[in-house]
Design an enzyme around this catalytic site. Structure first.
Site, PDB file in Angstrom:
ATOM      1  N   HIS A 333       0.800  -1.222   0.000  1.00 27.33           N
ATOM      2  CA  HIS A 333       0.000   0.000   0.000  1.00 27.33           C
ATOM      3  C   HIS A 333       0.832   1.271   0.000  1.00 27.33           C
ATOM      4  O   HIS A 333       0.284   2.364  -0.092  1.00 27.33           O
ATOM      5  CB  HIS A 333      -0.944   0.010   1.210  1.00 27.33           C
ATOM      6  CG  HIS A 333      -2.159  -0.827   1.016  1.00 27.33           C
ATOM      7  ND1 HIS A 333      -2.227  -2.138   1.394  1.00 27.33           N
ATOM      8  CD2 HIS A 333      -3.364  -0.534   0.461  1.00 27.33           C
ATOM      9  CE1 HIS A 333      -3.413  -2.626   1.086  1.00 27.33           C
ATOM     10  NE2 HIS A 333      -4.123  -1.682   0.518  1.00 27.33           N
ATOM     11  N   GLY A 334       2.147   1.155   0.105  1.00 27.60           N
ATOM     12  CA  GLY A 334       2.999   2.336   0.016  1.00 27.60           C
ATOM     13  C   GLY A 334       4.118   2.377   1.027  1.00 27.60           C
ATOM     14  O   GLY A 334       5.099   3.096   0.846  1.00 27.60           O
TER      15      GLY A 334
END
Length: 369
Positions: A333-334
């Site tokens: 997700h980052g």
């Protein structure tokens, strides 16, 4: 009534859907139904060519080349048939999305930030599909390698209904169902389409009502109303946000799920209503597994949690496999700091619940109860 502008994901996909994606999905449906009617044997290749053309149209030749390059590299590494090497390759490919120089270069390919984000989201999801194919390739014997060819990988990676936003369907399921040739009935398919469109339209109307009347995300973006709210009000806001999240993904995953049905495939289950859940572990398995924000959880359960032993291993083994699962989710997700905190808290919740279950299963405790 003006809508709550703070839910980026809903606004983003609805805007893209109205502009181009819904039209391209309608084109996929047409190609699919015609190929099922006339050339069932060649349906996977017709859909592959259409998916490539749609990718080229939306992301340009450079975006198309990036996705093709990811698939080619993943396929080449899979030839070594080493799961660890496949994972290393996947993590390296995923990490290239976060290199500032690469990010700036890709931004220059497009006129707007929204176009760049479409490439970013698409490549992130395609990474999961490439990894799924590569791991299934590593796990299968020589006799099954013919069904794991590069053309089949491209048919899987460029399958358009799941292309930009999921949901995830592992390669073995996709290949097995796509090869299956069934009797085609225009009448039954038409009834499935009409009922599906009515259902999705109802969910969309409900989501639009929520985002125009409730302003959940706008309230969350400001500290002042949250500080002045009671604990009951905060609990209500949290529940409202999760329920909107649920309805939103009934729409965003309902559309590709309907198209999968029309293609003769069995779509992944749509999310269950979170209000029906009482178990934190069950929520992860049955609810969050179907959301895009946690699309990757379905992937990690099959390709990380289970291979590492999962609930069948020792206590330390379960702790480790669960930690790896949430670590990958956070990284995909980052990898920002708040995501690591989020992953750690979810890991802690699952561990506490499983620990209590094990304690309650002891015969002495059972007798006391």
């Amino acid at each position: 009534i003006p809508q709550d502008p703070m839910d980026f994901e809903w606004s983003y996909w609805i805007e893209w859907g109205r502009e181009r994606i819904l039209w391209l999905l309608a084109g996929h449906l047409l190609v699919s139904q015609v190929s099922r009617l006339l050339v069932e044997k060649y349906k996977p290749w017709c859909l592959m060519v259409y998916g490539m053309a749609a990718c080229w149209l939306l992301l340009g030749i450079k975006g198309f080349a990036v996705i093709l390059l990811h698939a080619a590299v993943s396929f080449a590494v899979a030839q070594f048939q080493l799961s660890l090497l496949t994972w290393l390759c996947s993590l390296i490919l995923l990490s290239t999305l976060r290199i500032p120089t690469v990010e700036e270069t890709k931004r220059k390919w497009y006129d707007t930030e929204n176009e760049y984000y479409l490439l970013l989201f698409t490549v992130s999801v395609r990474c999961l599909f490439c990894t799924s194919f590569s791991l299934e390739y590593c796990w299968h014997g020589p006799t099954q390698k013919s069904s794991h060819s590069f053309p089949w990988m491209l048919a899987y990676v460029f399958y358009y209904p799941t292309f930009h936003n999921g949901p995830l369907m592992n390669f073995d399921e996709f290949s097995k169902q796509m090869r299956r040739q069934e009797a085609f009935s225009v009448k039954s398919n038409l009834s499935i389409l009409i009922v599906g469109i009515i259902r999705i339209f109802f969910w969309w109307c409900l989501a639009e009502l929520m985002i125009h009347l409730m302003y959940i995300h706008a309230l969350y973006s400001s500290a002042l109303p949250l500080e002045s709210a009671s604990y009951w009000a905060l609990g209500g806001l949290a529940l409202a946000q999760v329920l909107f999240f649920y309805v939103k993904y009934l729409v965003l995953y309902g559309v590709p799920a309907l198209l999968l049905q029309m293609d003769g495939l069995k779509p992944p289950a749509l999310p269950c209503c979170v209000s029906l859940m009482h178990s934190f572990t069950k929520m992860w398995r049955l609810v969050l597994i179907a959301f895009q924000t946690l699309l990757v959880c379905c992937f990690t359960y099959r390709y990380i949690y289970v291979p590492m032993g999962g609930s069948q291993s020792s206590l330390l083994g379960m702790l480790f496999s669960t930690a790896l699962t949430f670590a990958f989710v956070s990284y995909w997700h980052g990898g920002q700091s708040y995501l690591w905190y989020w992953g750690a808290l979810n890991w802690f919740g699952v561990i506490v619940e499983n620990g209590i279950k094990r304690i309650l299963s002891i015969s002495l405790i059972q007798d006391l109860i």
